[in-house]
Motif scaffolding. Structure first.
Motif: not given
Length: 121
Positions: A48-50, A34-35, A91-97, A105-108
């Motif tokens: 967004t997420s994939i 996700g981003w 913004a500051v963009y963050y990727c997450a797994a 966000a808590y799911e990552y």
């Protein structure tokens, strides 16, 4: 999994940027990605997420039709193509797994360090 985001910068409104997020480790293909972004003074928000397979994507209404998420298994990398950028995209963009694709966000479990996107008007 460790994540390294890159590709941020300064762009004029209407312009484009592509963010990249490279993952280390052999299990990249088993993670949904996700981003998220966080603007100054605001909470972090879903962009967004994939899914792990890449077959499903999800977008926030604010970016739908302008942003595209994709992933390249061979390079352990997820991309965020951002077109028709607006000043409110700054913004500051963050990727997450995550183990499963979601909007919270808590799911990552794992997060990259963030990359700054600034859109001038």
């Amino acid at each position: 999994v460790q994540l390294q985001a890159s590709g941020g910068g300064l762009v004029q409104a209407g312009g484009s940027l592509r963010l990249s997020c490279e993952a280390s480790g052999r299990t990249f293909s088993s993670y949904a990605m996700g981003w998220f972004r966080q603007a100054p003074g605001k909470e972090r928000e879903f962009v967004t997420s994939i899914s792990a397979s890449g077959s499903s994507t999800y977008y926030a209404n604010s970016v739908k039709g302008r942003f595209t998420i994709s992933r390249e298994k061979a390079k352990n990398t997820v991309y965020l193509q951002m077109n028709n950028l607006k000043p409110e995209d700054t913004a500051v963009y963050y990727c997450a797994a995550a183990r499963a694709s979601g909007r919270g966000a808590y799911e990552y479990d794992s997060w990259g360090q963030g990359t700054l996107v600034t859109v001038s008007s």
